[in-house]
Design an enzyme around this catalytic site. Sequence first.
Site, PDB file in Angstrom:
ATOM      1  N   GLU A   1     -67.307 -24.079  40.843  1.00  0.00           N
ATOM      2  CA  GLU A   1     -67.032 -22.777  39.937  1.00  0.00           C
ATOM      3  C   GLU A   1     -67.077 -22.181  39.589  1.00  0.00           C
ATOM      4  O   GLU A   1     -68.160 -22.238  39.193  1.00  0.00           O
ATOM      5  CB  GLU A   1     -66.590 -23.953  38.896  1.00  0.00           C
ATOM      6  CG  GLU A   1     -65.641 -25.270  39.422  1.00  0.00           C
ATOM      7  CD  GLU A   1     -64.547 -25.243  40.099  1.00  0.00           C
ATOM      8  OE1 GLU A   1     -63.063 -23.908  39.543  1.00  0.00           O
ATOM      9  OE2 GLU A   1     -63.433 -25.880  40.461  1.00  0.00           O
TER      10      GLU A   1
ATOM     11  N   CYS B   1     -62.810 -30.931  32.463  1.00  0.00           N
ATOM     12  CA  CYS B   1     -63.619 -30.203  33.598  1.00  0.00           C
ATOM     13  C   CYS B   1     -63.481 -28.639  33.470  1.00  0.00           C
ATOM     14  O   CYS B   1     -65.032 -28.428  32.424  1.00  0.00           O
ATOM     15  CB  CYS B   1     -63.296 -30.331  34.351  1.00  0.00           C
ATOM     16  SG  CYS B   1     -63.790 -32.080  35.859  1.00  0.00           S
TER      17      CYS B   1
ATOM     18  N   HIS C   1     -67.498 -29.582  41.305  1.00  0.00           N
ATOM     19  CA  HIS C   1     -66.013 -30.262  41.465  1.00  0.00           C
ATOM     20  C   HIS C   1     -66.728 -31.427  43.228  1.00  0.00           C
ATOM     21  O   HIS C   1     -66.758 -30.733  43.618  1.00  0.00           O
ATOM     22  CB  HIS C   1     -64.881 -29.866  42.460  1.00  0.00           C
ATOM     23  CG  HIS C   1     -64.557 -29.898  40.859  1.00  0.00           C
ATOM     24  ND1 HIS C   1     -63.510 -28.776  40.148  1.00  0.00           N
ATOM     25  CD2 HIS C   1     -63.830 -30.687  39.568  1.00  0.00           C
ATOM     26  CE1 HIS C   1     -62.650 -28.628  38.687  1.00  0.00           C
ATOM     27  NE2 HIS C   1     -63.404 -29.930  38.534  1.00  0.00           N
TER      28      HIS C   1
END
Length: 196
Positions: free
Chosen positions: A82, A144, A163
């Site tokens: 991410e 998250c 993730h």
Amino acid sequence: NHLSFFSGFGPFRQYLVNSSWEAVKELSKRGLGENIDLQILQLPVVYQKAKEQVFKIWATLQPLLTVHVGLASSATALIILEQCGKNKGYRERDACGFHPEGACCVLDGPEKIDSTINMKTLWKNISVEGIDIILSRDAGRYICDYTYYTSLYYGNGRAAFIHVPPLSESVTAEFLGKALQTIILAMLEQCGEERE
């Protein structure tokens, strides 16, 4: 000795065992070489509590890098890097039935914050046998993403979010721990290059 901090998450919904925490525990067993002091923490799937813990990490420990690992329930055998955290749009309720005030992380914070780690470069340079790695600019507007944004905010961008998929026969905790080790060593190398 550089301190690196890692967090995984506790159980949520149907996941009584959260692969993110299993992966982080496994990583901690493996370590990241002798000059990296590695500390780990399990975060609850609760906005406010996760935020308080993340604030505490940055305020008291000031790590070189904080890496948060979360479970992407939609991902089968995918690791997702991410790039950024988003501030608004948190309408989904957490494990305690709450969502943040104003559906946002930091009331007057920027819309999004990018990690100082260039995930694209990282993604181009690493491969982990047996699993695909993809790049993402949307961490999903749940705990998250919320944790990531909070960490980027307090840590001036020195945070990363990965993730991982749910555990399965081919994706074991050991496998994920090893994959994280490969990815994070590459991240730390990137941090080192920035400092020189």
